[in-house]
Design an enzyme around this catalytic site. Structure first.
Site, short mmCIF file in Angstrom:
data_model
loop_
_atom_site.label_atom_id
_atom_site.label_comp_id
_atom_site.label_asym_id
_atom_site.label_seq_id
_atom_site.Cartn_x
_atom_site.Cartn_y
_atom_site.Cartn_z
N CYS A 54 0.84 -1.20 0.00
CA CYS A 54 0.00 0.00 0.00
C CYS A 54 0.88 1.26 0.00
O CYS A 54 1.96 1.25 0.58
CB CYS A 54 -0.85 0.06 1.27
SG CYS A 54 -1.87 -1.38 1.51
N ARG A 71 4.92 0.57 -6.53
CA ARG A 71 4.98 -0.19 -5.28
C ARG A 71 4.01 -1.38 -5.28
O ARG A 71 4.11 -2.26 -4.45
CB ARG A 71 4.67 0.74 -4.10
CG ARG A 71 5.76 1.77 -3.86
CD ARG A 71 5.28 2.89 -2.96
NE ARG A 71 4.80 2.42 -1.68
CZ ARG A 71 5.55 2.20 -0.60
NH1 ARG A 71 6.83 2.43 -0.64
NH2 ARG A 71 5.01 1.77 0.53
N TRP A 94 -2.93 -2.74 -1.39
CA TRP A 94 -2.47 -4.08 -1.75
C TRP A 94 -3.11 -4.99 -0.71
O TRP A 94 -2.71 -4.98 0.46
CB TRP A 94 -0.94 -4.13 -1.69
CG TRP A 94 -0.33 -5.37 -2.23
CD1 TRP A 94 -0.13 -5.70 -3.54
CD2 TRP A 94 0.20 -6.46 -1.47
NE1 TRP A 94 0.48 -6.93 -3.63
CE2 TRP A 94 0.70 -7.41 -2.39
CE3 TRP A 94 0.30 -6.74 -0.10
CZ2 TRP A 94 1.29 -8.62 -1.99
CZ3 TRP A 94 0.88 -7.92 0.30
CH2 TRP A 94 1.37 -8.85 -0.64
N ASN A 131 -1.24 1.80 5.80
CA ASN A 131 -0.36 0.79 5.21
C ASN A 131 0.16 -0.06 6.36
O ASN A 131 0.67 0.47 7.33
CB ASN A 131 0.81 1.49 4.48
CG ASN A 131 1.87 0.51 4.01
OD1 ASN A 131 1.58 -0.66 3.78
ND2 ASN A 131 3.09 0.99 3.86
N GLY A 132 0.01 -1.38 6.26
CA GLY A 132 0.50 -2.26 7.33
C GLY A 132 -0.60 -3.15 7.85
O GLY A 132 -1.59 -3.39 7.14
N GLU A 149 17.68 -17.08 -10.30
CA GLU A 149 17.26 -15.70 -10.57
C GLU A 149 16.48 -15.63 -11.89
O GLU A 149 15.47 -14.93 -11.99
CB GLU A 149 18.49 -14.78 -10.58
CG GLU A 149 18.21 -13.33 -10.94
CD GLU A 149 17.15 -12.64 -10.09
OE1 GLU A 149 16.78 -13.16 -9.04
OE2 GLU A 149 16.69 -11.55 -10.50
N LYS A 171 12.60 -14.28 -12.41
CA LYS A 171 12.21 -13.22 -13.35
C LYS A 171 11.11 -13.72 -14.29
O LYS A 171 10.17 -13.01 -14.61
CB LYS A 171 13.39 -12.75 -14.21
CG LYS A 171 14.40 -11.83 -13.61
CD LYS A 171 13.92 -10.51 -13.14
CE LYS A 171 13.46 -10.54 -11.71
NZ LYS A 171 14.35 -10.27 -10.66
N GLU A 207 7.76 -13.87 -12.38
CA GLU A 207 7.21 -12.54 -12.08
C GLU A 207 6.70 -11.83 -13.32
O GLU A 207 5.62 -11.23 -13.31
CB GLU A 207 8.30 -11.64 -11.49
CG GLU A 207 8.72 -11.97 -10.11
CD GLU A 207 9.84 -11.04 -9.71
OE1 GLU A 207 9.62 -10.24 -8.80
OE2 GLU A 207 10.93 -11.11 -10.31
N HIS A 217 17.58 -36.93 -11.62
CA HIS A 217 17.24 -37.47 -10.30
C HIS A 217 15.79 -37.17 -9.92
O HIS A 217 15.43 -37.31 -8.75
CB HIS A 217 18.19 -36.90 -9.23
CG HIS A 217 19.61 -37.36 -9.41
ND1 HIS A 217 19.99 -38.67 -9.29
CD2 HIS A 217 20.73 -36.67 -9.74
CE1 HIS A 217 21.30 -38.78 -9.52
NE2 HIS A 217 21.77 -37.58 -9.79
N LYS A 267 6.43 -3.76 -4.84
CA LYS A 267 7.86 -3.44 -4.96
C LYS A 267 8.59 -3.64 -3.64
O LYS A 267 9.68 -4.18 -3.61
CB LYS A 267 8.03 -2.01 -5.46
CG LYS A 267 9.48 -1.60 -5.71
CD LYS A 267 10.07 -2.38 -6.87
CE LYS A 267 11.56 -2.11 -7.06
NZ LYS A 267 12.19 -3.18 -7.84
C1 F6R Z 1 12.21 -9.93 -7.55
C2 F6R Z 1 11.84 -8.99 -6.55
C3 F6R Z 1 11.60 -9.49 -5.17
C4 F6R Z 1 12.54 -8.72 -4.21
C5 F6R Z 1 12.27 -9.14 -2.76
C6 F6R Z 1 13.23 -8.45 -1.81
O1 F6R Z 1 12.31 -9.34 -8.80
O2 F6R Z 1 11.74 -7.82 -6.80
O3 F6R Z 1 11.82 -10.85 -5.09
O4 F6R Z 1 13.86 -9.00 -4.59
O5 F6R Z 1 10.96 -8.82 -2.42
O6 F6R Z 1 13.13 -7.07 -1.90
P1 F6R Z 1 14.23 -6.12 -1.29
O7 F6R Z 1 15.48 -6.32 -2.06
O8 F6R Z 1 13.66 -4.75 -1.42
O9 F6R Z 1 14.40 -6.54 0.15
#
Ligand code: F6R
Length: 585
Positions: free
Chosen positions: A2, A27, A74, A100-101, A462, A466, A469, A485, A580
């Site tokens: 949020c 966000r 959110w 927010n929270g 990684e 990606k 997401e 395996h 975000k």
């Molecule tokens: C992946 C992504 C999330 C963040 C994770 C940690 O693309 O954006 O997996 O990496 O939520 O976020 P931070 O780095 O802000 O602690």
């Protein structure tokens, strides 16, 4: 997560608030709303969808008044519905709040307030804040007392802004971010500097456990007992406001293209801190690292680089697992806490646990003003500018850049040449058209497996993250040697397997694994510096040392995921259900 925004000033509040909400869209959210104060009453409009959509339908920016608040939600408590969207009003309509929270004791508070005759419209935990403020205002007649009593009643972690029917605005921060912006045309309260950067770069970062009242164009900052606190105004880096897309179609593409620079900049101005951290790690001979999501994957890359290039053992602990792993932490151990936002609840919690065990906390963050930076002993700054795309790209590269600078310092400059990495990334980017052509063949794929060994396994994790997401395709990163395996059972004609296959001593084994997949009908995408007839599609990368080559592989996977998202008509900047900075546990 949020975003909350409040404005008290000389200009019409609603258009300003809607613009602020636009700037904080990155966000992550599912609904939007705005409330303003005008002529001793509060008007509110809200709904589910994107800021532009809801504004077009409901005219959020047409509300009148020079005081107002806004929110992007959110969902945590209650479905994504118009009624659950914020703001929420007290049952009398005299108080509006955005939050927010999480209010952990919302059920108890709700029951108590219901007994006293207050009613609720939504399923949210947030609505209790509105009624609680109203409850205390009804009994004391005083705004400050109403605020202080309310924050003493609620448990959890939160930032909220409330507006009363006389135009007074109050706010409190416990655990979630809240920043005051002091502009010429008014005072802002916001989850994020981007909420007000267009109007001012003068910010007051509230600490957790602070609250404030804005009345008569002045802001009074207090602790939770109501004592006035002297505050410091910080000038925010203008760069944080530089969030224009420029020539790019979206932020994700822009940020992928910023990576050659991100790898060069990371840690450039942290020589003293790097020396300090290196000395600590050298004398211990090892360190811990923690992070979530992409930041965790960066830590895994760091683990391989530190061991291979500096002979240092880095034990990596997923932040959400820290409480289960904390028995191995000892006083004086060094913990590298890696987080782009510096606000992830899991990371902050992991750090609190490690601090309790007496660890020294070194954070790798993108903002010195983040919550993580505030609780760390040493700050290593990623310095890659604001990342707007929800999927981390350039921040991952900057984290790797910091870890590489650490290796440079630990080895007295014998680390890997950052220019070489930067050039390798540029080479991959210049090959985007070819990667796009491969990506466009993935449009209808249901399952993708990414295989790699050693450091390339971390890259595979990684890459899979990606793909999940950005494309909503099921993707898994697997160790190249493990396919036979078990996971091989999943392979059929619809499977796509991406093979991270450098031409080194693992090359032939990886090819063997790829042939086993191909024999079962799977499609093979080879990402390699050597072509092979096994690959249905080959994405070539120039040969290079292990680290340079691996980071080039990461960029290939980012571009593959990015173009697949476009092929599937998905906006890469705002993946569904994601935020975000994940400030809830
Ligand atoms: C992946 C992504 C999330 C963040 C994770 C940690 O693309 O954006 O997996 O990496 O939520 O976020 P931070 O780095 O802000 O602690």
């Amino acid at each position: 997560m949020c975003s909350i925004i409040g404005y008290v000033g000389k200009s019409d509040a609603a258009p300003i608030l809607v613009k602020s909400l636009h700037r904080m869209e990155y966000r992550g959210y599912d609904s939007v709303g705005v409330a303003t104060h005008d002529n001793d009453s509060i008007c509110m409009r809200k709904g589910t969808g994107r800021v532009q959509e809801v504004n077009d339908q409901k005219g959020l920016d047409a509300l009148s008044g020079v005081t107002g608040l806004g929110h992007t939600r959110w969902a945590t408590h209650g479905a994504v519905t118009d009624i659950n969207a914020h703001p929420h009003m007290s049952s009398s309509g005299d108080v509006a709040i955005v939050h927010n929270g999480v209010v952990e004791n919302h059920e108890t508070l709700r029951d108590r307030l219901k007994e006293d005759g207050y009613t609720f419209a939504s399923e949210t935990d947030s609505e209790v804040i509105a009624n609680l403020l109203q409850y205390h205002k009804d009994r004391t007649g005083d705004i400050k007392e109403s605020l202080i009593n309310t924050i003493q009643d609620i448990q959890g972690h939160y930032a909220f802004i409330a507006m009363f029917d006389d135009g007074a605005m109050v706010s409190a921060r416990y655990g979630e971010p809240l920043i005051v912006g002091m502009a010429e045309n008014g005072i802002f309260l916001s989850s994020d500097v981007l909420g007000f950067i267009e109007h001012t770069d003068e910010a007051i970062y509230l600490e957790s456990g602070m609250c404030c009242i804005i009345q008569n164009n002045d802001v009074q900052i207090m602790d939770y007992a109501g004592n006035v606190i002297k505050h410091r105004t910080t000038t925010v880096s203008k760069e944080f406001g530089d969030t224009r897309m420029g020539e790019y179609a979206n932020y994700t593409l822009k940020e992928i293209h910023e990576q050659p620079n991100a790898i060069l900049r990371a840690g450039m101005n942290s020589h003293k801190q790097m020396e300090q951290v290196s000395d600590m790690i050298r004398s211990a001979g090892f360190a811990y690292a923690t992070g979530s999501g992409t930041s965790y994957n960066a830590a895994l890359i760091g683990q391989k680089i530190l061991r291979r290039s500096a002979g240092i053992r880095l034990e990596v602990i997923l932040s959400s697992e820290m409480s289960a792993e904390s028995d191995m932490l000892r006083s004086g151990d060094v913990l590298l806490a890696i987080s782009q936002s510096g606000e992830s609840a899991d990371v902050l919690d992991a750090v609190r646990i490690a601090k309790k065990a007496g660890c020294v906390i070194v954070c790798m963050v993108n903002s010195v003003n983040s919550s993580l930076a505030k609780i760390s002993d040493v700050i290593l700054l990623m310095d890659c500018g604001q990342e707007i795309g929800v999927a981390a790209t350039k921040s991952f590269m900057a984290q790797c850049g910091l870890l590489l600078r650490l290796v440079d310092t630990l080895t007295d400059g014998a680390g890997i040449d950052h220019n070489k990495i930067s050039n390798a990334i540029s080479d991959v980017i210049s090959n985007s058209d070819m990667i796009r052509d491969v990506a466009y063949t993935l449009g209808d794929t249901k399952d993708v497996y990414v295989l790699g060994r050693g450091i390339h396994h971390s890259v595979a994790l990684e890459a899979a993250l990606k793909i999940k997401e950005l494309t909503y395709i099921h993707a898994e990163g697997l160790n190249g040697g493990e396919m036979k395996h078990g996971p091989l059972a999943l392979i059929d004609k619809s499977s796509v397997v991406i093979v991270m296959n450098p031409h080194d001593d693992t090359y032939n084994d990886m090819l063997l694994g790829a042939r086993e997949v191909q024999a079962r009908g799977g499609t093979i995408i080879g990402v390699s510096d050597k072509s092979s007839d096994v690959y249905d599609h080959w994405i070539g990368i120039p040969s290079g040392d292990g680290v340079t080559y691996s980071l080039a592989e990461v960029v290939v996977s980012q571009l593959l995921a990015y173009y697949t998202a476009l092929a599937r008509d998905i906006n890469p900047d705002y993946p569904r259900n994601l935020a975000k900075s994940v400030t809830v546990k």
